[in-house]
Design a protein around this motif. Structure first.
Motif, PDB file in Angstrom:
ATOM      1  N   GLN A   1     -24.894 -39.164  48.137  1.00  0.00           N
ATOM      2  CA  GLN A   1     -25.470 -38.045  48.862  1.00  0.00           C
ATOM      3  C   GLN A   1     -24.796 -36.762  48.383  1.00  0.00           C
ATOM      4  O   GLN A   1     -23.620 -36.770  48.009  1.00  0.00           O
TER       5      GLN A   1
ATOM      6  N   PHE B   1     -16.207 -38.926  50.399  1.00  0.00           N
ATOM      7  CA  PHE B   1     -16.539 -37.612  49.872  1.00  0.00           C
ATOM      8  C   PHE B   1     -15.678 -37.288  48.662  1.00  0.00           C
ATOM      9  O   PHE B   1     -14.470 -37.594  48.636  1.00  0.00           O
ATOM     10  N   GLY B   2     -16.299 -36.657  47.664  1.00  0.00           N
ATOM     11  CA  GLY B   2     -15.522 -36.044  46.605  1.00  0.00           C
ATOM     12  C   GLY B   2     -14.830 -34.806  47.140  1.00  0.00           C
ATOM     13  O   GLY B   2     -15.113 -34.364  48.259  1.00  0.00           O
TER      14      GLY B   2
ATOM     15  N   TYR C   1     -17.983 -50.840  51.957  1.00  0.00           N
ATOM     16  CA  TYR C   1     -18.996 -50.144  52.748  1.00  0.00           C
ATOM     17  C   TYR C   1     -18.357 -48.996  53.508  1.00  0.00           C
ATOM     18  O   TYR C   1     -17.951 -49.140  54.671  1.00  0.00           O
ATOM     19  N   LYS C   2     -18.218 -47.860  52.845  1.00  0.00           N
ATOM     20  CA  LYS C   2     -17.767 -46.645  53.483  1.00  0.00           C
ATOM     21  C   LYS C   2     -18.269 -45.461  52.675  1.00  0.00           C
ATOM     22  O   LYS C   2     -18.587 -45.593  51.492  1.00  0.00           O
ATOM     23  N   LEU C   3     -18.373 -44.317  53.341  1.00  0.00           N
ATOM     24  CA  LEU C   3     -18.853 -43.088  52.710  1.00  0.00           C
ATOM     25  C   LEU C   3     -17.635 -42.272  52.320  1.00  0.00           C
ATOM     26  O   LEU C   3     -16.861 -41.862  53.196  1.00  0.00           O
TER      27      LEU C   3
END
Lengths: 112, 112
Positions: free
Chosen positions: A33, A102-103, A98-100
């Motif tokens: 995303q 962020f850069g 399973y985790k989001l």
């Protein structure tokens, strides 16, 4: 654990120049995303890429997802002063990852 | 209505105070999130609620206590915070877990 690297950290351009930010994940992603955060604002969703090799366009913005689903890029053609902000990618890992994640973001400034 | 609201916008609290941050969404989203964001850093996931149940706690100290009273509301109870907890606290919601996220404007918290 899963890491998402984003470069460059900063980019200053003259209005009308192009801009690209890149994200690389240490693991294969389910999706990636992209968000934009204006100075003093909150992140706003831009797009989600799911398929290997996917390319999506939104006016002057072009988003790509790599064939191996481990890297992505955001390219802005002919930048405008309204493009100023920090662009974050966020990768969703699969399976046990399973985790989001962020850069660190790329801060874009545009000189009019 | 595609808006996530947060109150208060700003909060200053002492280390012995107890306060609460509130978040509300009326988009029918099943997942809600709390993030912490320090200046020039990406949002850092703290908690995820899915169908009003806590599904992810990213090893957050117990001085932060989340609560989801119903599908539209999310609270973050704060107690005995430290100055290093000063940050922008963002709430977000999404239709699917870890999917496209709508962020609220955030609460800027200062701990003195």
């Amino acid at each position: 654990g899963q890491q998402v690297m984003q470069i460059p950290q900063y980019q200053h351009v003259q209005e009308g120049e192009d801009f690209t930010t890149y994200c690389n994940s240490s693991t294969t992603l389910s999706n990636i995303q992209w968000y934009k955060q204006r100075p003093g604002g909150h992140p706003v969703f831009l797009i989600q890429l799911v398929k290997s090799g996917e390319v999506k366009k939104q006016k002057r913005l072009t988003f790509q997802f790599g064939e191996a689903k481990k890297n992505s890029s955001l390219h802005i053609t002919a930048t405008q002063t309204t493009d100023v902000g920090t662009y974050f990618c966020a990768g969703l890992g699969g399976g046990s990852n399973y985790k989001l994640t962020f850069g660190k973001g790329t801060l874009l400034t545009v000189n009019p | 209505d595609t808006e996530v609201t947060q109150t208060p916008k700003h909060l200053v609290m002492g280390m012995t105070n107890k306060k609460s941050l509130k978040c509300e969404q009326h988009m029918g989203h099943r997942a809600m999130y709390w993030y912490k964001q320090k200046a020039k850093k990406p949002p850092e996931l703290m908690f995820v609620y899915s169908y009003e149940k806590l599904s992810i706690n990213e090893s957050v100290p117990s001085r932060f206590s989340p609560e989801c009273p119903n599908s539209s509301l999310l609270n973050l109870h704060l107690h005995a915070l430290q100055p290093e907890d000063s940050a922008l606290y963002l709430c977000a919601s999404s239709q699917v877990d870890l999917g496209k996220q709508y962020f609220g404007p955030g609460t800027r918290l200062t701990v003195t």
